[in-house]
Motif scaffolding. Sequence first.
Motif, PDB file in Angstrom:
ATOM      1  N   ALA A  18       0.840  -1.215   0.000  1.00 26.00           N
ATOM      2  CA  ALA A  18       0.000   0.000   0.000  1.00 26.00           C
ATOM      3  C   ALA A  18       0.864   1.248   0.000  1.00 26.00           C
ATOM      4  N   ASN A  19       2.002   1.184   0.650  1.00 19.96           N
ATOM      5  CA  ASN A  19       2.884   2.346   0.767  1.00 19.96           C
ATOM      6  C   ASN A  19       3.455   2.765  -0.594  1.00 19.96           C
ATOM      7  N   LEU A  20       3.541   1.818  -1.531  1.00 22.79           N
ATOM      8  CA  LEU A  20       4.063   2.168  -2.863  1.00 22.79           C
ATOM      9  C   LEU A  20       3.209   3.239  -3.526  1.00 22.79           C
ATOM     10  N   GLY A  21       1.911   3.270  -3.198  1.00 23.96           N
ATOM     11  CA  GLY A  21       1.031   4.268  -3.808  1.00 23.96           C
ATOM     12  C   GLY A  21       0.714   5.432  -2.884  1.00 23.96           C
ATOM     13  N   ALA A 168     -17.197  -0.518   4.146  1.00 19.83           N
ATOM     14  CA  ALA A 168     -16.714  -1.704   3.433  1.00 19.83           C
ATOM     15  C   ALA A 168     -16.029  -1.302   2.128  1.00 19.83           C
ATOM     16  N   ASP A 169     -16.481  -0.203   1.537  1.00 22.97           N
ATOM     17  CA  ASP A 169     -16.008   0.226   0.225  1.00 22.97           C
ATOM     18  C   ASP A 169     -14.636   0.913   0.328  1.00 22.97           C
ATOM     19  N   TYR A 170     -13.708   0.499  -0.519  1.00 24.87           N
ATOM     20  CA  TYR A 170     -12.334   1.012  -0.444  1.00 24.87           C
ATOM     21  C   TYR A 170     -12.274   2.536  -0.625  1.00 24.87           C
ATOM     22  N   GLY A 171     -12.985   3.030  -1.627  1.00 22.84           N
ATOM     23  CA  GLY A 171     -12.971   4.477  -1.874  1.00 22.84           C
ATOM     24  C   GLY A 171     -13.508   5.256  -0.676  1.00 22.84           C
ATOM     25  N   PHE A 197      -3.337   6.420  11.316  1.00 24.73           N
ATOM     26  CA  PHE A 197      -4.498   6.129  10.474  1.00 24.73           C
ATOM     27  C   PHE A 197      -4.583   4.610  10.293  1.00 24.73           C
ATOM     28  N   GLY A 198      -5.780   4.061  10.399  1.00 23.97           N
ATOM     29  CA  GLY A 198      -5.989   2.692   9.946  1.00 23.97           C
ATOM     30  C   GLY A 198      -5.941   1.647  11.040  1.00 23.97           C
ATOM     31  N   THR A 204      -5.055  -0.888   4.343  1.00 23.28           N
ATOM     32  CA  THR A 204      -4.575  -0.619   2.982  1.00 23.28           C
ATOM     33  C   THR A 204      -4.944   0.806   2.562  1.00 23.28           C
ATOM     34  N   ALA A 205      -6.204   1.178   2.776  1.00 19.89           N
ATOM     35  CA  ALA A 205      -6.653   2.537   2.437  1.00 19.89           C
ATOM     36  C   ALA A 205      -5.870   3.574   3.239  1.00 19.89           C
ATOM     37  N   ALA A 206      -5.709   3.304   4.528  1.00 20.61           N
ATOM     38  CA  ALA A 206      -5.050   4.278   5.409  1.00 20.61           C
ATOM     39  C   ALA A 206      -3.606   4.529   4.984  1.00 20.61           C
ATOM     40  N   VAL A 207      -2.890   3.463   4.663  1.00 19.12           N
ATOM     41  CA  VAL A 207      -1.487   3.624   4.261  1.00 19.12           C
ATOM     42  C   VAL A 207      -1.422   4.325   2.908  1.00 19.12           C
TER      43      VAL A 207
END
Length: 225
Positions: A18-21, A168-171, A197-198, A204-207
């Motif tokens: 996740a950190n790559l993005g 539940a939704d990633y966005g 965060f997270g 995944t979203a938080a990172v």
Amino acid sequence: MNPYSDRISQIQQTIATANLGSPNPEQAIQLLAVSKTKPSRDLSLAYQAGLRHFGESYLQEALSKQDQLAHFAITWHFIGPIQSNKTRAIANNFSWVHSVDRLKIAKRLNEQRAPHLSPLNIFLQINISGEQSKSGVALDQLPTLVSEIRALKNLSLRGVMAIPEKQADYGAQCQPYRDIYQAIQQLKEPDLNHFSFGMSGDMTAAVHEGATIVRVGTALFGQRN
Ligand SMILES: *Cc1c(COP(=O)(O)O)cnc(C)c1O
């Protein structure tokens, strides 16, 4: 075989991917093991598997584990709601406090932190509108609170923390973190560069949105009792 080794490497892998993005992929991300309700034996095994940062939400429970695990070099984080009558023990038994949500609590922590200890690292807990829980600072009150806390010499304001409503939704998971991250960039306060965060369900979203420390309980220790 340590029961936590596999889970820790899976979580670290999820975080690294996740950190790559993320806005700052060079930034190392701290995994905070949230051990509330779990017995000292579980913390001890997670420590032996390599974890050093542990987060607790209930003061008495945390103090008793600190006692039992005093022989380990653990960095303790307080992440639960803070009542005024608990600030002295929180100020003196933790290195980091993630849940500072008002000036009154910050002032008490500042006054009660023993002078021989290094300044207490704190996060301001942000309340995103629409969130059910009422605790946290609204983003529009943040600049004032930040300048008031700057004057408190036994505190070191390091960043912000948030617990968005479960999605539940990633966005939808990303949105509140993105909003907070952008608001903090606009403040231009170089010391406010940590983002707590997270949790297990949205790390995944938080990172991806800029977390520098993720608070993981269930994914590491299993369901709480
Ligand atoms: C319990 C708790 C966590 C961990 O939640 P999981 O979903 O079990 O990972 C994270 N942050 C705070 C503030 C908590 O109270």
